[in-house]
Write a protein that holds these residues in place. Structure first.
Motif, PDB file in Angstrom:
ATOM      1  N   PRO A 733       0.847  -1.203   0.000  1.00  0.00           N
ATOM      2  CA  PRO A 733       0.000   0.000   0.000  1.00  0.00           C
ATOM      3  C   PRO A 733       0.878   1.247   0.000  1.00  0.00           C
ATOM      4  N   CYS A 734       0.340   2.327  -0.523  1.00  0.00           N
ATOM      5  CA  CYS A 734       1.064   3.599  -0.489  1.00  0.00           C
ATOM      6  C   CYS A 734       1.205   4.061   0.967  1.00  0.00           C
ATOM      7  N   GLU A 735       2.281   4.789   1.224  1.00  0.00           N
ATOM      8  CA  GLU A 735       2.489   5.311   2.567  1.00  0.00           C
ATOM      9  C   GLU A 735       1.356   6.273   2.939  1.00  0.00           C
ATOM     10  N   GLY A 736       0.871   6.153   4.154  1.00  0.00           N
ATOM     11  CA  GLY A 736      -0.209   7.005   4.620  1.00  0.00           C
ATOM     12  C   GLY A 736      -1.581   6.549   4.195  1.00  0.00           C
ATOM     13  N   SER A 737      -1.653   5.471   3.409  1.00  0.00           N
ATOM     14  CA  SER A 737      -2.943   4.960   2.956  1.00  0.00           C
ATOM     15  C   SER A 737      -3.475   3.974   3.981  1.00  0.00           C
ATOM     16  N   ASN A 738      -4.794   3.973   4.170  1.00  0.00           N
ATOM     17  CA  ASN A 738      -5.408   3.024   5.094  1.00  0.00           C
ATOM     18  C   ASN A 738      -5.894   1.762   4.398  1.00  0.00           C
ATOM     19  N   VAL A 739      -5.391   1.511   3.183  1.00  0.00           N
ATOM     20  CA  VAL A 739      -5.769   0.314   2.428  1.00  0.00           C
ATOM     21  C   VAL A 739      -5.146  -0.900   3.094  1.00  0.00           C
ATOM     22  N   GLN A 740      -5.899  -1.991   3.096  1.00  0.00           N
ATOM     23  CA  GLN A 740      -5.426  -3.208   3.737  1.00  0.00           C
ATOM     24  C   GLN A 740      -4.195  -3.750   3.029  1.00  0.00           C
ATOM     25  N   VAL A 741      -3.357  -4.461   3.779  1.00  0.00           N
ATOM     26  CA  VAL A 741      -2.182  -5.138   3.226  1.00  0.00           C
ATOM     27  C   VAL A 741      -2.651  -6.443   2.614  1.00  0.00           C
ATOM     28  N   LEU A 742      -2.411  -6.610   1.315  1.00  0.00           N
ATOM     29  CA  LEU A 742      -2.930  -7.786   0.606  1.00  0.00           C
ATOM     30  C   LEU A 742      -1.987  -8.965   0.661  1.00  0.00           C
ATOM     31  N   THR A 743      -0.678  -8.732   0.635  1.00  0.00           N
ATOM     32  CA  THR A 743       0.285  -9.823   0.636  1.00  0.00           C
ATOM     33  C   THR A 743       1.575  -9.360   1.286  1.00  0.00           C
ATOM     34  N   GLN A 744       2.277 -10.285   1.921  1.00  0.00           N
ATOM     35  CA  GLN A 744       3.535  -9.971   2.595  1.00  0.00           C
ATOM     36  C   GLN A 744       4.751 -10.401   1.786  1.00  0.00           C
ATOM     37  N   GLY A 745       4.511 -11.326   0.858  1.00  0.00           N
ATOM     38  CA  GLY A 745       5.652 -11.900   0.149  1.00  0.00           C
ATOM     39  C   GLY A 745       5.885 -11.273  -1.214  1.00  0.00           C
ATOM     40  N   LYS A 746       6.843 -11.854  -1.926  1.00  0.00           N
ATOM     41  CA  LYS A 746       7.205 -11.390  -3.259  1.00  0.00           C
ATOM     42  C   LYS A 746       6.251 -12.013  -4.275  1.00  0.00           C
ATOM     43  N   LEU A 747       5.877 -11.232  -5.260  1.00  0.00           N
ATOM     44  CA  LEU A 747       5.007 -11.706  -6.326  1.00  0.00           C
ATOM     45  C   LEU A 747       5.832 -11.951  -7.576  1.00  0.00           C
ATOM     46  N   SER A 748       5.328 -12.807  -8.442  1.00  0.00           N
ATOM     47  CA  SER A 748       5.995 -13.117  -9.697  1.00  0.00           C
ATOM     48  C   SER A 748       4.949 -13.146 -10.802  1.00  0.00           C
ATOM     49  N   ALA A 749       5.269 -12.548 -11.916  1.00  0.00           N
ATOM     50  CA  ALA A 749       4.336 -12.496 -13.042  1.00  0.00           C
ATOM     51  C   ALA A 749       5.134 -12.425 -14.337  1.00  0.00           C
ATOM     52  N   PRO A 750       4.510 -12.762 -15.473  1.00  0.00           N
ATOM     53  CA  PRO A 750       5.189 -12.614 -16.765  1.00  0.00           C
ATOM     54  C   PRO A 750       5.626 -11.178 -16.999  1.00  0.00           C
ATOM     55  N   ARG A 751       6.733 -11.013 -17.699  1.00  0.00           N
ATOM     56  CA  ARG A 751       7.287  -9.678 -17.950  1.00  0.00           C
ATOM     57  C   ARG A 751       6.301  -8.773 -18.681  1.00  0.00           C
ATOM     58  N   ILE A 752       5.452  -9.378 -19.534  1.00  0.00           N
ATOM     59  CA  ILE A 752       4.568  -8.548 -20.358  1.00  0.00           C
ATOM     60  C   ILE A 752       3.260  -8.232 -19.669  1.00  0.00           C
ATOM     61  N   LEU A 753       3.071  -8.686 -18.430  1.00  0.00           N
ATOM     62  CA  LEU A 753       1.821  -8.435 -17.733  1.00  0.00           C
ATOM     63  C   LEU A 753       1.571  -6.936 -17.602  1.00  0.00           C
ATOM     64  N   ARG A 754       0.374  -6.510 -17.957  1.00  0.00           N
ATOM     65  CA  ARG A 754       0.020  -5.098 -17.913  1.00  0.00           C
ATOM     66  C   ARG A 754      -0.342  -4.664 -16.495  1.00  0.00           C
ATOM     67  N   ILE A 755      -0.196  -3.380 -16.260  1.00  0.00           N
ATOM     68  CA  ILE A 755      -0.503  -2.828 -14.943  1.00  0.00           C
ATOM     69  C   ILE A 755      -1.981  -2.990 -14.610  1.00  0.00           C
ATOM     70  N   HIS A 756      -2.869  -2.932 -15.592  1.00  0.00           N
ATOM     71  CA  HIS A 756      -4.286  -3.061 -15.272  1.00  0.00           C
ATOM     72  C   HIS A 756      -4.617  -4.480 -14.804  1.00  0.00           C
ATOM     73  N   LYS A 757      -3.733  -5.469 -15.141  1.00  0.00           N
ATOM     74  CA  LYS A 757      -3.922  -6.804 -14.580  1.00  0.00           C
ATOM     75  C   LYS A 757      -3.533  -6.821 -13.099  1.00  0.00           C
ATOM     76  N   VAL A 758      -2.539  -6.011 -12.738  1.00  0.00           N
ATOM     77  CA  VAL A 758      -2.186  -5.880 -11.326  1.00  0.00           C
ATOM     78  C   VAL A 758      -3.333  -5.191 -10.580  1.00  0.00           C
ATOM     79  N   VAL A 759      -3.953  -4.206 -11.211  1.00  0.00           N
ATOM     80  CA  VAL A 759      -5.128  -3.559 -10.610  1.00  0.00           C
ATOM     81  C   VAL A 759      -6.227  -4.587 -10.369  1.00  0.00           C
ATOM     82  N   ASN A 760      -6.467  -5.423 -11.371  1.00  0.00           N
ATOM     83  CA  ASN A 760      -7.494  -6.459 -11.227  1.00  0.00           C
ATOM     84  C   ASN A 760      -7.182  -7.402 -10.066  1.00  0.00           C
ATOM     85  N   TYR A 761      -5.903  -7.720  -9.946  1.00  0.00           N
ATOM     86  CA  TYR A 761      -5.489  -8.610  -8.860  1.00  0.00           C
ATOM     87  C   TYR A 761      -5.779  -7.964  -7.499  1.00  0.00           C
ATOM     88  N   VAL A 762      -5.450  -6.674  -7.382  1.00  0.00           N
ATOM     89  CA  VAL A 762      -5.710  -5.971  -6.132  1.00  0.00           C
ATOM     90  C   VAL A 762      -7.207  -5.947  -5.843  1.00  0.00           C
TER      91      VAL A 762
END
Length: 853
Positions: A733-762
């Protein structure tokens, strides 16, 4: 084309095996012309049976071409394509035989009247083969020399005759088939007379073996023989002329006098007199009977690279690095400047009363020569006496005047396309060495119009691979060797996955000028507009480098090496693939009804190298199905009479998700134009490298001809294991944001994955209790676990999932940031890492909810 280890090596060595490469050479629209400098010329005289005269030209583009000659025309007749590097020399022997040699270390034999069919390939040389010599009245004798210091003497009749079946298995290392791919039967080994100076050069599993004349310790640049083939002379970097008896291979004498490399040699018909041209700028006349130099001619101001003598051997035509063609009377020492050119002269060939001249440019010119009556040239005036010693201004006569060219325009010009040269063309040495040219006074030309000109396209002097890794920007220009003047400057955009020019941006009319009082150029013409166009075409995308390019052959050569070439993938929408939109709903539909996330990913993602290879070999695959039957290939059956591994023939299921025919509907291969098809340069497990146009492939080529990984990709749709296809990152989460923490670990995805797919994941993580748990087995993500993976597509519309509560259908508006910069939704992870993150550490992305949306 580099040589690599055999793909059939099954040893247990721990050393990594370098697989064989596949290269495809992109051709311009008009393939009837050369696109690089012309290294060699050969003219065949007309016979009663033929009725035609032909000119053969061998080029640095790797091809030979045949031209039909008339009094005032030269018409393209055929292309001889099999060499995979520069063609350095070519000679005609008795009958219909044409022999060529190349920097690919081979000597090839052709039927000169064929449509470009190679009859035999010899691999005896260990390095570039630079020169050939053939006896005019003895059609069996031909000699070859190269940078390895080897001189081989060939009996062509023996080398081309068939042998018994007992030797068939030993033929491959000596030759290839008529199409340059398979094996030909070898030849009977003729007895060779023993001599202390002869060695028989034999490699493993070889049939015919030529005579090897031993003696040179360094590179050989020039060969010549007399009419009967009873005498052979050679020269090179050792600065001496060696004389041989080609019938036995014995060395008879060694002549000293030159102070630099010997680049050209001539013998008179009797074999008594020899002419030599050298990089010391001198021409020497040798009397072999007296074993000494009887005359020296200081005519040129730089290296002498080409010689041609009149039939009576009374006059010599010479050309070289100083761009000038001279005629010299060997008896009176009188010389005249015939013409001056814009490029160094590489080869001369007399034809009637004219002389063909080839240069480092792709054009071939015929100039008036008056070979049967050279006195006509001297009667024009402007002659001077050649000196005895080399000097820097050999063109200045004894009276101190500059010789006037007798001819300034060719009577016949056969122009090809100009070569693509490396963009690092300017160097300080070349600028400094050109100072003398400014002192040459321009004279009024005696001839202002050539009698014939066949022109080609301009040279490419610059090329840049754009960062989308599909387009190459090139700048075309005809380039004066010394004056640095751009005469065209056309900028074009190539798409290498289809082998065509997609945009022609027109000409750049800049001129490079030198300030002779300064070592720096006043302006670098053409470079600024080229760079400006490159900047205009810039895209903020990051695609792995999956190919390499060079322009050695005068055109764009694209090299594919496994497994690196399979590292680049793109979404079908970015490639404009019809009917394959990148759409989350489409993915969700496939997952919901077919239960196959993996197949859904295939619909969205295209591997650039795989579809390029399929496009290159589409004609080959069609021919193969016609020969062996599509049903047999689809069932994985081996065609009769072909001993080929099942791996390279079976049309297997694609990673367990459907057969090859279904996959071809998902992956439409890139199409290459049949009007200007590229040429393939590669090699398989046998026979050595070869070159063919993709439309000339006949379907019988197999793993002996292609690298195994190419066949595995095209026939089986299988790709080798690849590295660095994933991008690791943290999602906080962004600093100062009250959004919940979704994951603690490292994520892995294909290099070509678009940012809007990360939005969908969130969004999914925020709204769903257990988002997409069932995708674990297919390589997607698992919630609340370290090392989470995000698939190519994540369902973005919660209404498509059953059992959602009403509050779950209200999607929050999410922004993804990196380095406090809001990321566009269509930007890929690889692009973010390269242009926004710019650090070697794992990528860190932040997310926040945008209020009021």
């Amino acid at each position: 084309m580099h040589r690599v280890g055999s793909s059939g090596n099954t040893s247990n060595s721990v050393r990594t095996r370098k697989e064989k490469r596949l290269t495809y050479v992109l051709n311009d629209a008009d393939d009837t012309k050369h696109c690089a400098g012309i290294n060699c010329l050969a003219v065949s005289k007309s016979t009663e049976q033929e009725g035609n005269e032909y000119l053969f030209t061998g080029s640095r583009d790797g091809t030979l071409k045949r031209w039909t000659l008339t009094e005032d025309s030269a018409t393209f007749s055929a292309t001889f394509e099999s060499h995979v590097d520069w063609v350095n020399d070519a000679v005609l022997t008795g009958g219909n035989t044409l022999v060529s040699c190349s920097s690919d270390t081979t000597v090839k034999v052709w039927n000169r009247l064929s449509d470009g069919i190679c009859a035999r390939t010899f691999h005896q040389h260990s390095d570039y083969v630079t020169c050939l010599a053939a006896a005019e009245k003895n059609s069996n004798i031909c000699a070859s020399g190269g940078l390895g210091g080897e001189v081989f003497i060939w009996d062509l009749e023996a080398s081309l005759s068939p042998i018994s079946k007992a030797n068939d298995a030993n033929a491959d290392d000596c030759s290839t088939s008529t199409n340059g791919l398979g094996s030909l039967s070898s030849t009977n080994l003729r007895p060779i007379n023993s001599s202390n100076n002869i060695s028989v050069h034999a490699t493993q599993s070889q049939g015919y073996v030529p005579i090897a004349a031993k003696g040179h310790k360094e590179s050989v640049y020039a060969l010549a023989t007399n009419d009967r083939g009873t005498l052979l002379v050679s020269g090179g970097t050792e600065k001496v002329v060696r004389v041989w008896d080609p019938r036995t291979g014995s060395k008879t004498m060694k002549l000293r006098g030159h102070t630099d490399n010997i680049r050209a040699l001539l013998l008179d018909s009797t074999g008594r007199y020899c002419l030599s041209g050298s990089s010391d700028s001198m021409i020497r006349l040798w009397d072999l009977a007296q074993q000494r130099c009887i005359h020296s001619y200081a005519v040129h101001t730089d290296s002498v690279w080409a010689l041609a003598a009149t039939p009576s051997f009374s006059h010599v035509y010479s050309g070289g690095r100083d761009l000038s063609l001279y005629l010299t009377d060997l008896a009176t020492r009188e010389s005249v400047l015939l013409c001056s050119k814009e490029h160094p002269i590489l080869k001369l060939e007399l034809h009637g009363d004219g002389i063909w001249v080839s240069t480092t440019d792709s054009s071939v010119h015929r100039w008036p020569a008056e070979a049967h009556n050279p006195l006509k040239v001297f009667q024009r005036g402007g002659s001077f006496l050649a000196g005895n010693l080399s000097f820097s201004r050999a063109r200045v006569s004894l009276e101190g005047s500059t010789p006037v060219p007798a001819y300034t325009e060719p009577s016949l010009t056969n122009c090809g396309t100009s070569a693509i040269v490396q963009h690092e063309i300017l160097n300080n040495n070349l600028w400094e060495n050109s100072n003398n040219l400014w002192e040459i006074e321009k004279k009024v030309p005696a001839y202002t119009e050539p009698s014939l000109t066949i022109c080609g396209t301009s040279a490419i002097v610059q090329h840049e691979i754009l960062n989308n890794k599909r387009h190459i920007l090139t700048k075309l220009s005809k380039f004066c060797y010394y004056i640095f003047k751009d005469t065209a400057g056309t900028v074009k955009l190539w798409e290498i996955t289809r082998g065509l020019v997609t945009e022609n941006y027109g000409e750049v009319s800049d001129v490079r000028e030198l300030n002779k009082f300064s070592s720096l150029a006043v302006s670098v013409g053409g470079l600024v507009p080229f760079q400006k166009k490159k900047e205009e075409l810039f895209e903020m995308v990051n695609v792995p480098t999956w190919f390499s390019v060079d322009t050695r052959l005068g055109s764009l050569s694209v090299h594919l090496d496994t497994p690196q070439c399979f590292s680049a993938e793109m979404y079908s929408a970015d490639l404009g693939v019809a009917g394959k939109p990148e759409d989350d709903k489409l993915f969700a539909w496939v997952v919901f009804f077919l239960g196959s996330p993996s197949l859904a990913n295939k619909i969205l993602v295209i591997n650039l190298a795989r579809e390029t290879l399929k496009g290159l070999l589409a004609h080959w695959l069609t021919k193969r199905r016609q020969r062996f039957g599509s049903q047999n290939l689809a069932n994985g059956e081996i065609p009769p009479g072909k001993e080929i591994s099942t791996r390279t023939l079976t049309l297997s299921r694609v990673e367990g998700d459907g057969n090859s025919e279904n996959d071809s509907a998902v992956y439409p291969p890139f199409e290459f134009l049949a009007s200007s098809p590229p040429s393939i340069v590669t090699e398989g497990s046998q026979g050595g490298p070869w070159r063919k146009k993709i439309t000339d492939l006949d379907g019988i080529e197999d793993e002996k001809d292609f690298p195994w990984w190419v066949l595995d990709c095209v026939l089986n749709n299988r790709l080798p294991p690849r590295e660095n296809t994933k991008c690791s990152f943290y999602l906080h989460p962004c600093e100062g944001s009250n959004v919940q923490v979704l994951t603690q670990g490292k994520l892995s995805a294909p290099r070509i994955l678009r940012i809007h797919k990360v939005v969908n994941y969130v969004v999914e993580k925020m709204l769903l209790d257990k988002p997409m748990d069932n995708l674990n087995a297919d390589g997607t993500f698992a919630p609340n676990a370290p090392g989470v993976q995000i698939p190519h597509a994540v369902v973005g519309d919660g209404s498509l999932r059953s059992g959602l509560k009403p509050w779950q259908k209200l999607r929050p508006s999410i922004e993804i940031l990196c380095n406090n910069q809001v990321l566009p939704p269509d930007m890929s992870l690889a692009t973010v890492r390269a242009y926004i993150w710019k650090k070697p550490e794992d990528l860190i992305l932040n997310y926040r909810i945008v209020q009021g949306r």
